[in-house]
Design an enzyme around this catalytic site. Sequence first.
Site, PDB file in Angstrom:
ATOM      1  N   ASN A   9      -4.221 -17.614 -29.158  1.00  0.00           N
ATOM      2  CA  ASN A   9      -2.912 -18.192 -29.436  1.00  0.00           C
ATOM      3  C   ASN A   9      -1.998 -17.047 -29.860  1.00  0.00           C
ATOM      4  O   ASN A   9      -2.073 -16.583 -30.989  1.00  0.00           O
ATOM      5  CB  ASN A   9      -3.060 -19.235 -30.559  1.00  0.00           C
ATOM      6  N   TRP A  10      -1.160 -16.624 -28.931  1.00  0.00           N
ATOM      7  CA  TRP A  10      -0.327 -15.442 -29.209  1.00  0.00           C
ATOM      8  C   TRP A  10       0.841 -15.761 -30.141  1.00  0.00           C
ATOM      9  O   TRP A  10       1.539 -14.850 -30.595  1.00  0.00           O
ATOM     10  CB  TRP A  10       0.212 -14.853 -27.898  1.00  0.00           C
ATOM     11  N   LYS A  11       1.094 -17.043 -30.367  1.00  0.00           N
ATOM     12  CA  LYS A  11       2.229 -17.466 -31.205  1.00  0.00           C
ATOM     13  C   LYS A  11       3.532 -16.798 -30.719  1.00  0.00           C
ATOM     14  O   LYS A  11       3.671 -16.568 -29.517  1.00  0.00           O
ATOM     15  CB  LYS A  11       1.940 -17.169 -32.684  1.00  0.00           C
ATOM     16  N   HIS A  97      -0.544 -27.800 -33.573  1.00  0.00           N
ATOM     17  CA  HIS A  97      -0.823 -26.655 -34.449  1.00  0.00           C
ATOM     18  C   HIS A  97      -0.133 -26.891 -35.797  1.00  0.00           C
ATOM     19  O   HIS A  97       0.972 -27.424 -35.847  1.00  0.00           O
ATOM     20  CB  HIS A  97      -0.341 -25.358 -33.805  1.00  0.00           C
ATOM     21  N   GLU A  99       1.420 -25.013 -37.655  1.00  0.00           N
ATOM     22  CA  GLU A  99       2.768 -24.414 -37.761  1.00  0.00           C
ATOM     23  C   GLU A  99       3.820 -25.337 -37.155  1.00  0.00           C
ATOM     24  O   GLU A  99       4.941 -25.424 -37.657  1.00  0.00           O
ATOM     25  CB  GLU A  99       2.763 -23.025 -37.097  1.00  0.00           C
ATOM     26  N   GLU A 169      -8.795 -26.172 -37.525  1.00  0.00           N
ATOM     27  CA  GLU A 169      -8.202 -24.999 -38.156  1.00  0.00           C
ATOM     28  C   GLU A 169      -7.752 -25.332 -39.581  1.00  0.00           C
ATOM     29  O   GLU A 169      -6.669 -25.908 -39.772  1.00  0.00           O
ATOM     30  CB  GLU A 169      -6.975 -24.537 -37.361  1.00  0.00           C
ATOM     31  N   GLY A 175      -4.305 -16.965 -40.490  1.00  0.00           N
ATOM     32  CA  GLY A 175      -3.532 -15.747 -40.729  1.00  0.00           C
ATOM     33  C   GLY A 175      -3.683 -15.182 -42.126  1.00  0.00           C
ATOM     34  O   GLY A 175      -2.908 -14.316 -42.531  1.00  0.00           O
ATOM     35  N   SER A 214      -8.509 -17.050 -38.972  1.00  0.00           N
ATOM     36  CA  SER A 214      -9.022 -15.714 -39.314  1.00  0.00           C
ATOM     37  C   SER A 214     -10.340 -15.373 -38.634  1.00  0.00           C
ATOM     38  O   SER A 214     -11.201 -14.734 -39.238  1.00  0.00           O
ATOM     39  CB  SER A 214      -9.125 -15.559 -40.838  1.00  0.00           C
ATOM     40  N   GLY A 236      -4.254 -13.835 -34.695  1.00  0.00           N
ATOM     41  CA  GLY A 236      -4.056 -12.399 -34.869  1.00  0.00           C
ATOM     42  C   GLY A 236      -4.945 -11.520 -33.999  1.00  0.00           C
ATOM     43  O   GLY A 236      -4.456 -10.613 -33.310  1.00  0.00           O
TER      44      GLY A 236
HETATM   45  P1  PGA Z   1      -5.428 -16.567 -36.999  1.00  0.00           P
HETATM   46  O1  PGA Z   1      -4.651 -17.822 -36.336  1.00  0.00           O
HETATM   47  O2  PGA Z   1      -6.610 -16.251 -36.109  1.00  0.00           O
HETATM   48  O3  PGA Z   1      -4.410 -15.457 -37.021  1.00  0.00           O
HETATM   49  O4  PGA Z   1      -5.848 -16.986 -38.355  1.00  0.00           O
HETATM   50  C1  PGA Z   1      -5.359 -18.887 -35.758  1.00  0.00           C
HETATM   51  C2  PGA Z   1      -4.393 -19.923 -35.230  1.00  0.00           C
HETATM   52  O5  PGA Z   1      -3.381 -20.205 -35.885  1.00  0.00           O
HETATM   53  O6  PGA Z   1      -4.613 -20.516 -34.155  1.00  0.00           O
END
Ligand code: PGA
Length: 257
Positions: A9-11, A97, A99, A169, A175, A214, A236
């Site tokens: 997931n490159w966000k 997600h 976010e 998640e 993150g 993470s 990340g």
């Molecule tokens: P992260 O993000 O690996 O940077 O913790 C995971 C995600 O939000 O899908």
Amino acid sequence: MRRPVVMGNWKLNGSKNMVTELISGLSRELQGVEGVDVAIAPPTLYLDLAERMLGESSSNIILGAQNTDLNNSGAFTGDTSPEMLKDFGASHIIIGHSERREYHNESDQFVANKFNFLKQNGLTPVFCIGESEAQNAAGETETVCARQINAVIDSFGVEAFENAIIAYEPIWAIGTGKAATAEDAQRIHASIRALIAEQSQSIAEQVIIQYGGSVKPENAQAYFSQPDIDGALVGGASLDAKSFAEIAKAAAKAKAL
Ligand code: PGA
């Protein structure tokens, strides 16, 4: 046996240069790797470039995206439809997600509707669920995950989960570098599978449940050695070709046994 799925997931990260370099690097690193489905979800604007890059390198990497609208066309300024995502070869679409739930106020029902719309359009939902730090501390993790999953089951039936992907998640692990332990994640994954098994044993057995939060090359193997962890949704570490490929290789290795 479930085939593992590792998705990046490159966000909101990317540029033409970065997309070109990352996909070339990934294609190189993943050459000859078997026994795992690897997917990437670049920002929508770069799907065209990503599709062309993947075609040129004859890569098996699956193209995905980070969101969808609930309509295929019309007066919906700023949105992107499943038809458009398909037009660029994207098949695995992240929805729900944390976010987006948080910054765009997406409710359980709204996310469930997206889930259904993706299925109607022949796309694979990568359906994110997970609890906040406070909910975790209050021992509410299973309840929160069940509520998010039941929003889909109640409206669209357990069949919606056929060929779908769930990404567990924990929000506090995203993150932060504060990943859930493999044992804790396994316990939650097992409870998610059990919830689905209450409605359909066969769908519970085939549904992919990824862990996200993470995930790094250093901790990936511990997750994948758990029976109910079928892959990872990686933020990340997916922005680095070597790290992401190492995570994918760890999944292939652990699940080949
Ligand atoms: P992260 O993000 O690996 O940077 O913790 C995971 C995600 O939000 O899908």
